[in-house]
Design an enzyme around this catalytic site. Structure first.
Site, short mmCIF file in Angstrom:
data_model
loop_
_atom_site.label_atom_id
_atom_site.label_comp_id
_atom_site.label_asym_id
_atom_site.label_seq_id
_atom_site.Cartn_x
_atom_site.Cartn_y
_atom_site.Cartn_z
N HIS A 134 0.83 -1.20 0.00
CA HIS A 134 0.00 0.00 0.00
C HIS A 134 0.87 1.25 0.00
CE1 HIS A 134 -3.42 2.61 1.35
NE2 HIS A 134 -2.43 3.25 1.97
N GLU A 135 1.87 1.28 0.89
CA GLU A 135 2.73 2.47 0.98
C GLU A 135 3.56 2.65 -0.29
OE1 GLU A 135 2.16 4.57 3.25
OE2 GLU A 135 0.91 3.27 4.49
N HIS A 138 1.73 4.53 -2.92
CA HIS A 138 1.80 6.00 -2.87
C HIS A 138 3.02 6.49 -3.64
CE1 HIS A 138 -1.58 6.41 -0.27
NE2 HIS A 138 -1.00 5.89 0.81
N ASP A 144 -4.82 7.41 -1.47
CA ASP A 144 -5.70 6.57 -0.66
C ASP A 144 -7.10 6.63 -1.25
OD1 ASP A 144 -4.01 5.62 1.45
OD2 ASP A 144 -3.97 7.65 2.25
#
Length: 209
Positions: A134-135, A138, A144
């Site tokens: 997920h990170e 970015h 998000d």
């Protein structure tokens, strides 16, 4: 008479042998030329394919217990998209750190920034590999999107704690491919963004369609 016939026979045999052994220059050059052309074409195609892949280096040497999971997350992304590749190394395009806060990512520009693998989320039971992918999402230009769906990697903490899906959805893969199309980092990408996937951060809530 017999000698003359014998000589004519020998001459005919020698002529036939000469024909069999003779290969025209054009025919001789044909396969070699074709091979050379094919090799050149293959080399050009390979070079073009390699040029279309942007390599991003990351440094997870200070990620403490999350170092291995960050390597795994990088492999998840490498298997999911084709025009950007993540490799461990320095000088790094993005750095991964560990602390006791909530996981967050500071993006200085597309493909560059800092990830903090905060222990607060794992202490609450969230899956470390999902957090890591997920990170990295970015870093790769994804915001998000708190849809609450486990199938959406960027839904973050809005998905149930039991969610262990660490793979980007088809839409998320396509978005990353578009971000890195042509292997050129887009100058218009916003800089200085901080993404904190904390439960009380509601500014980017996105309802599920």
């Amino acid at each position: 008479m017999r000698v003359s016939r014998f000589l004519r026979t020998v001459a005919a045999l020698l002529t036939g042998a000469a024909v069999l052994l003779t290969v025209s220059p054009a025919r001789a050059a044909g396969p070699a030329g074709t091979t050379a052309a094919n090799t050149a074409a293959n080399t050009a195609a390979s070079t073009a394919a390699n040029a279309a892949v942007l390599v991003l280096r990351y440094d997870a040497s200070r990620a403490a217990e999350f170092r291995t999971v960050m390597d795994q997350a990088a492999q998840v992304w490498n298997a999911s998209v084709s025009n950007v590749r993540l490799v461990a190394g320095t000088p790094a395009d993005f750095v991964v750190l560990a602390d006791n806060g909530w996981p967050r990512t500071s993006v200085t520009r597309l493909g560059r920034g800092t990830i903090w693998m905060g222990r607060e989320a794992t202490a609450e039971g969230f899956y470390p590999l999902r957090i890591a992918t997920h990170e990295i999402g970015h870093i790769l230009g994804l915001p998000d999107r708190r849809t609450g769906r486990c199938t959406d990697l960027m839904s973050g903490h809005s998905a149930p704690v039991s969610c262990t899906n660490a793979n980007p959805s088809a839409a998320e893969k396509s978005a990353v491919e578009a971000n890195f199309a042509g292997s050129a980092l887009r100058a218009e990408e916003p800089a200085g963004e901080l993404f904190v996937d904390r439960p009380d951060t509601a500014r980017d809530l996105v309802p599920a369609p």
